[in-house]
Design an enzyme around this catalytic site. Structure first.
Site, mmCIF file in Angstrom:
data_model
loop_
_atom_site.group_PDB
_atom_site.id
_atom_site.type_symbol
_atom_site.label_atom_id
_atom_site.label_comp_id
_atom_site.label_asym_id
_atom_site.label_seq_id
_atom_site.Cartn_x
_atom_site.Cartn_y
_atom_site.Cartn_z
ATOM 1 N N ARG A 84 -9.145 -2.863 -5.278
ATOM 2 C CA ARG A 84 -9.649 -4.318 -4.861
ATOM 3 C C ARG A 84 -9.641 -4.188 -3.365
ATOM 4 O O ARG A 84 -9.039 -3.716 -2.759
ATOM 5 C CB ARG A 84 -8.417 -5.186 -5.192
ATOM 6 C CG ARG A 84 -8.568 -6.539 -4.795
ATOM 7 C CD ARG A 84 -7.454 -7.468 -5.170
ATOM 8 N NE ARG A 84 -6.322 -7.209 -4.392
ATOM 9 C CZ ARG A 84 -5.312 -7.895 -4.308
ATOM 10 N NH1 ARG A 84 -5.061 -9.087 -5.100
ATOM 11 N NH2 ARG A 84 -4.093 -7.578 -3.597
ATOM 12 N N CYS B 3 -4.802 5.903 -4.719
ATOM 13 C CA CYS B 3 -4.226 4.648 -4.580
ATOM 14 C C CYS B 3 -2.746 4.659 -5.141
ATOM 15 O O CYS B 3 -2.361 4.934 -6.138
ATOM 16 C CB CYS B 3 -4.828 3.526 -5.210
ATOM 17 S SG CYS B 3 -3.897 1.990 -5.177
ATOM 18 N N CYS C 280 0.935 -1.296 0.084
ATOM 19 C CA CYS C 280 0.127 0.071 -0.056
ATOM 20 C C CYS C 280 0.830 1.187 -0.065
ATOM 21 O O CYS C 280 1.659 1.502 0.813
ATOM 22 C CB CYS C 280 -0.922 0.029 1.237
ATOM 23 S SG CYS C 280 -1.941 1.389 1.322
ATOM 24 N N GLY C 281 0.985 1.894 -1.093
ATOM 25 C CA GLY C 281 2.025 2.984 -1.120
ATOM 26 C C GLY C 281 1.501 4.294 -0.373
ATOM 27 O O GLY C 281 2.460 4.601 0.246
ATOM 28 N N ASN D 171 -6.615 -3.968 -8.917
ATOM 29 C CA ASN D 171 -6.973 -2.804 -8.629
ATOM 30 C C ASN D 171 -7.056 -2.160 -10.115
ATOM 31 O O ASN D 171 -6.170 -2.249 -11.031
ATOM 32 C CB ASN D 171 -5.729 -1.938 -7.954
ATOM 33 C CG ASN D 171 -5.615 -2.637 -6.536
ATOM 34 O OD1 ASN D 171 -6.454 -2.436 -5.764
ATOM 35 N ND2 ASN D 171 -4.449 -3.295 -6.458
HETATM 36 N N1 LIG Z 1 -4.440 1.920 -1.411
HETATM 37 C C1 LIG Z 1 -3.221 1.253 -1.297
HETATM 38 C C2 LIG Z 1 -3.337 -0.045 -1.924
HETATM 39 C C3 LIG Z 1 -4.109 -1.081 -0.873
HETATM 40 C C4 LIG Z 1 -4.093 -2.354 -1.554
HETATM 41 C C5 LIG Z 1 -4.921 -2.547 -2.567
HETATM 42 N N2 LIG Z 1 -6.524 -2.372 -2.438
HETATM 43 C C6 LIG Z 1 -4.895 -4.071 -2.784
HETATM 44 O O1 LIG Z 1 -5.786 -4.933 -2.741
HETATM 45 O O2 LIG Z 1 -4.021 -4.606 -3.718
HETATM 46 C C7 LIG Z 1 -2.209 2.307 -2.035
HETATM 47 O O3 LIG Z 1 -1.962 3.437 -1.572
HETATM 48 O O4 LIG Z 1 -1.285 1.417 -2.791
#
Ligand SMILES: N[C@@H](CCC[C@H](N)C(=O)O)C(=O)O
Length: 331
Positions: free
Chosen positions: A220, A228, A77-78, A201
């Protein structure tokens, strides 16, 4: 039991950060999943896109585990890593740390404010993997860069990349950004389907001008979020590969929660690394009384607001005006 948390965000992608370095909570895997579902529920008194569990690490300054609001665990999660990075830097009084994540140990550095005095962190996004088998994406190809996928759209072109969580990216015109197409595609590939058995995603990317893009992501395990971080990093990379942007030059990435900068490094023919630079903003800290076996009945014991959001709102307003202005001009 009592749980302390910090509500924070990176580009409006909001999280509950739970510090397991300073507190002994001893959560089971099921507890983590149930806590994520209960506390991230937008109908509850808290609500968030996910939970960031910050743990001790044997080899790095700390370890991050990220759970989406539906209780699923993600490999990265970045935006969350910037928040965890800030928390750990402040805990250990450091400006540079390394955080262990599910698939990689990643560098986090405190850096110059992206706007006014906003706490800003630079995080490493790596590894970058194109293999569809690993993503996983089930089509008869090894990689996918700007190609049609007739199963999901007969017009749009898609690229797929894992950083290392999986992303499906389409560079689109403004008509697609405002249409319902992204929602339909995202719901298909994140429901029961053969193409993406683990979900993916989905980002629609609109080039604004050289050096700046707008990215909107259906995540996702969450749905549409303000931003994201891994998606903005992956989208920056794809726009460099498509020669819409340049490697080694900072790209401004606008999103519905503000903006970040991404810098894509080309280290070999198929070898890339990305820097994601943006805010790590604290909203409030709170103590909860909660039974982890019935977490939906939690009680908020206290809540102390940070005074950081006002300044962040200025960045958000500036980003909104830039996007609206540039998109209007390009129409
Ligand atoms: N919001 C995040 C990514 C979080 C995980 C993503 N929903 C997954 O299931 O791969 C970001 O900032 O990268």
């Amino acid at each position: 039991m009592q749980i302390s948390l910090t509500k924070c965000h990176g580009s409006g992608n909001d999280f509950l950060l739970i510090d397991e370095i300073s507190n002994n909570y001893f959560f089971t895997e099921e507890d983590r999943q149930n806590l994520s579902i209960a506390l991230c529920d937008r109908q509850s008194k808290i609500g968030a896109d996910g939970i960031l569990f910050v743990l001790k690490s044997e080899k790095c300054d700390a370890r991050m585990r990220v759970f989406n609001s539906d209780g699923s665990e993600a490999s990265m999660c970045g935006n969350g890593l910037r928040c965890v990075g800030r928390f750990v830097c402040e805990l250990f009084n450091k400006e540079e740390i390394v955080v262990e994540t599910m698939k990689a140990d990643l560098a986090v550095t405190k850096t110059n404010p992206i706007f006014a005095e906003i706490p800003t962190f630079n995080v490493e996004i790596s590894p970058v993997l194109f293999s569809l088998e690993k993503l996983p994406m089930n089509i008869d190809k090894n990689i996918l860069i700007n190609e049609k996928v007739p199963e999901i759209s007969d017009r749009l072109l898609f690229s797929a990349v894992a950083v290392p969580n999986p992303h499906l990216i389409s560079v689109v015109g403004i008509e697609q950004i405002v249409s319902n197409e992204q929602k339909c595609i995202s719901e298909t590939v994140n429901g029961p389907n053969n193409l993406f058995p683990d979900g993916v995603n989905v980002s629609f990317v609109h080039p604004i001008d050289k050096g700046s893009i707008y990215v909107r992501t259906f995540e996702r395990g969450v749905g549409f979020t303000n931003a994201c971080g891994t998606a903005m990093s992956a989208s920056s990379l794809i726009t460099c590969l498509l020669e819409l942007n340049e490697f080694e030059n900072e790209i401004e990435v606008y999103n519905n929660g503000g903006k970040v900068h991404c810098l894509v490094h080309k280290e070999g023919e198929t070898d890339f690394q990305i820097e994601l630079i943006g805010n790590a903003t604290y909203l409030y800290k709170s103590d909860l009384e909660i039974d982890v076996k019935k977490p939906e009945d939690f009680l908020i014991i206290n809540k102390t607001e940070y005074q950081e959001e006002l300044q962040y709102k200025e960045l958000q307003q500036h980003a909104k005006e830039m996007v609206e202005g540039k998109i209007l001009l390009s129409r």
